[in-house]
Enzyme design. Structure first.
Site, mmCIF file in Angstrom:
data_model
loop_
_atom_site.group_PDB
_atom_site.id
_atom_site.type_symbol
_atom_site.label_atom_id
_atom_site.label_comp_id
_atom_site.label_asym_id
_atom_site.label_seq_id
_atom_site.Cartn_x
_atom_site.Cartn_y
_atom_site.Cartn_z
ATOM 1 N N LYS A 168 0.884 -1.178 0.000
ATOM 2 C CA LYS A 168 0.000 0.000 0.000
ATOM 3 C C LYS A 168 0.914 1.218 0.000
ATOM 4 O O LYS A 168 1.390 1.660 1.045
ATOM 5 C CB LYS A 168 -0.874 -0.025 1.259
ATOM 6 N N GLU A 184 9.909 17.097 14.054
ATOM 7 C CA GLU A 184 10.324 16.859 12.674
ATOM 8 C C GLU A 184 9.489 17.723 11.742
ATOM 9 O O GLU A 184 8.260 17.695 11.790
ATOM 10 C CB GLU A 184 10.134 15.378 12.303
HETATM 11 P P1 ADP Z 1 3.149 11.261 5.940
HETATM 12 O O1 ADP Z 1 2.960 12.395 6.883
HETATM 13 O O2 ADP Z 1 4.531 11.041 5.484
HETATM 14 O O3 ADP Z 1 2.148 11.231 4.820
HETATM 15 P P2 ADP Z 1 1.755 9.010 7.054
HETATM 16 O O4 ADP Z 1 2.149 8.190 8.222
HETATM 17 O O5 ADP Z 1 0.453 9.718 7.084
HETATM 18 O O6 ADP Z 1 2.946 9.995 6.849
HETATM 19 O O7 ADP Z 1 1.786 8.148 5.723
HETATM 20 C C1 ADP Z 1 2.673 7.092 5.480
HETATM 21 C C2 ADP Z 1 1.893 5.952 4.888
HETATM 22 O O8 ADP Z 1 0.946 5.526 5.857
HETATM 23 C C3 ADP Z 1 1.095 6.307 3.622
HETATM 24 O O9 ADP Z 1 1.090 5.202 2.741
HETATM 25 C C4 ADP Z 1 -0.286 6.550 4.183
HETATM 26 O O10 ADP Z 1 -1.316 6.319 3.239
HETATM 27 C C5 ADP Z 1 -0.340 5.514 5.274
HETATM 28 N N1 ADP Z 1 -1.334 5.781 6.319
HETATM 29 C C6 ADP Z 1 -1.860 6.949 6.714
HETATM 30 N N2 ADP Z 1 -2.741 6.771 7.718
HETATM 31 C C7 ADP Z 1 -2.785 5.445 7.976
HETATM 32 C C8 ADP Z 1 -3.494 4.614 8.900
HETATM 33 N N3 ADP Z 1 -4.338 5.105 9.787
HETATM 34 N N4 ADP Z 1 -3.271 3.276 8.861
HETATM 35 C C9 ADP Z 1 -2.385 2.773 7.982
HETATM 36 N N5 ADP Z 1 -1.700 3.487 7.100
HETATM 37 C C10 ADP Z 1 -1.875 4.807 7.087
#
Ligand code: ADP
Length: 477
Positions: free
Chosen positions: A172, A379
């Protein structure tokens, strides 16, 4: 118009709808449209990976090695084309993007070798007539959730070891960069992976992440933000899912009084601002000893102001745009916060106008950062660095370690004894001497301590700790 469908059970499939993939250097440039998956697609992808597992785990090391090697060769052969796609969807400069694609190819080549080196241990038992074997087996169905800042290298460094050790995969990728992940899925499919061994499900993490855990994966490797990582770790714990997290950093680069000043400035420019500062290993804190402080600030401010910000694929660009509007806003917010807190903005920090509509920011350099400042503690993930003044080396080391993160730490010094002391006492998973904190090799462990990482290391031979499970077998005649 390039379309990026889902890959589930070896079939390219539509999702619920198509979403635009826009170029952050030029919002008028639509890189493509990608399929947004729903929960049902995720369930089917995990089921397909589960169904493909018995055959893939029974494949020979040679079969796995051949697929990974073929994928690596194709990635390397297409580095220019895939680099252009990556630069268009993420915004790093074309040379940085091509280098990242090459890195992805090298990672597949490395794990093509690792697939052949699946050794265990044979030990004499403490009991007479008994032999003990320690063997490694695949973990099972592995979910990979990846961020936008390394659109092909991170999917590569998670999926290559997963596949090498006989696991099946559901990837994903981040919403901002589906194109590079799609290209990887396409290459792996054509390299000869059986249907269902590698599945690609694109779309929103907040929907697809929980759906992935509920669908019954055996392990999750995640790279992304701290809040998402911590939440996933909790959810994995209650479900008994093995988890590995790579999250943020607030990486210090110490400049000792005896540093080669020109070298230290280049380490800081590279570590803090290259790839638009959007690396979890970025040198976002520059801890500078009093003897060189003023010279360093002056020299770095001049370099910072002269960095050429522009379209990621223009040949004279040194710093590409931020990856998204949200990132640009977040960086501008932190620049305002830094000034309110009393840090001194000595260079950059302003939005840059170009002939393209994109998310351009002149790299920002703050001086007089204090440990209490949010721009020192949190960060920012962008081209914003803050200098902290240190009285001497012991003070610099204390400031360097005064963080909840612990990914990378660096020092610029000509002294072997300071370098050795720092190497031993820096509370970080990776230590750099006379090098930027960002920029790592692919055949050695990558990971951090404290709030930066959780679980076993990624990359190199250490990757097998996460992607295999140990079985101890006792044999008597
Ligand atoms: P960033 O701020 O770098 O976008 P995220 O942690 O939001 O960091 O995103 C990193 C990855 O985690 C992306 O692939 C995003 O779609 C995914 N992501 C975001 N929210 C969730 C969640 N609740 N559960 C699993 N994956 C998530």
């Amino acid at each position: 118009m390039q379309r990026y469908p889902l890959l589930i059970g070896g079939q390219w499939r539509d999702g619920l709808r198509l979403c635009p993939n826009r170029n952050p250097s030029d919002l008028g440039d639509l890189v493509g449209e990608y399929a947004e998956a729903g929960e049902e697609d995720m369930r089917e992808a995990v089921a397909a990976a589960r169904a493909a597992l018995p055959r893939w785990r029974a494949s020979t090391p040679q079969q796995r090695s051949d697929v990974l090697d073929a994928a690596g060769s194709e990635i390397l052969a297409r580095r220019s084309e895939l680099g252009l796609l990556l630069a268009r969807e993420e915004g790093k400069t074309l040379p940085e993007a091509v280098a990242e694609v090459s890195r992805a190819g090298q990672i597949f080549k490395f794990f093509a070798g690792e697939a052949l080196r699946q050794e265990g241990d044979v030990l004499a038992s403490v009991r007479p007539g008994v032999e003990v074997l320690v063997e490694r087996e695949p973990v099972g169905v592995v979910g990979l959730i990846t961020p936008w800042n390394f659109p092909i290298a991170i999917p590569a460094w998670k999926s290559a070891p997963a596949l090498a050790f006989g696991n099946t995969v559901v990837l994903k990728p981040a919403e901002l960069v589906p194109g590079s992940a799609w290209a990887l899925a396409d290459i792996l499919k054509r390299a000869g992976l059986p249907d269902g061994v590698f599945n690609l499900v694109t779309g929103p993490g907040r929907v697809l992440g929980p759906a992935m855990l509920d669908a019954g994966i055996d392990a999750l490797s995640f790279t992304g933000s701290v809040p998402t990582g911590r939440q996933l770790a909790r959810e994995c714990a209650v479900r008994g899912i093995r988890v590995q997290l790579e999250m943020g950093g607030k990486n210090p680069l110490v400049v000792a009084d005896d540093a080669d000043l020109a070298q230290a400035v280049e380490c800081a420019v590279n570590g803090a601002f290259y790839s638009t500062g959007q690396r979890c290993t970025a040198s976002s804190r520059l801890v500078v000893c009093a003897g060189v402080h003023d010279h360093f600030v002056e020299a770095l401010a001049a370099r910072c102001a002269s960095l050429r910000v522009g379209h990621a694929t223009s040949p004279d660009t040194q710093i590409g745009p931020l990856a998204s509007e949200e990132q640009l806003r977040k960086n501008l917010d932190y620049i305002a916060i830094g000034q309110q807190e009393g840090a001194v903005l000595v260079a950059g920090g302003q939005v840059v106008e170009t002939r393209y509509r994109g998310y351009y920011l002149q790299p920002a350099l703050f001086a007089e950062g204090l440990s209490t400042h949010r721009i020192v503690r949190e960060e920012i993930f962008g081209p914003v660095a803050v200098i902290q003044r240190a009285d001497d080396y012991p003070h610099a080391l204390a400031l360097a370690n005064d963080t909840e993160f612990g990914l990378a730490a660096g020092i610029c010094t000509r002294s072997l004894s300071l370098a050795s002391h720092f190497r031993r006492h820096a509370e970080a998973g990776m230590v750099m001497v006379n090098l930027p904190t960002a920029g790592v090799d692919y055949h050695v462990p990558f990971g951090g301590r404290k709030g930066s990482s959780f679980g076993p290391r990624e990359q190199g031979r250490y990757a097998r700790e996460f992607y295999t499970t140990v079985k101890t077998a006792y044999l008597a005649a």
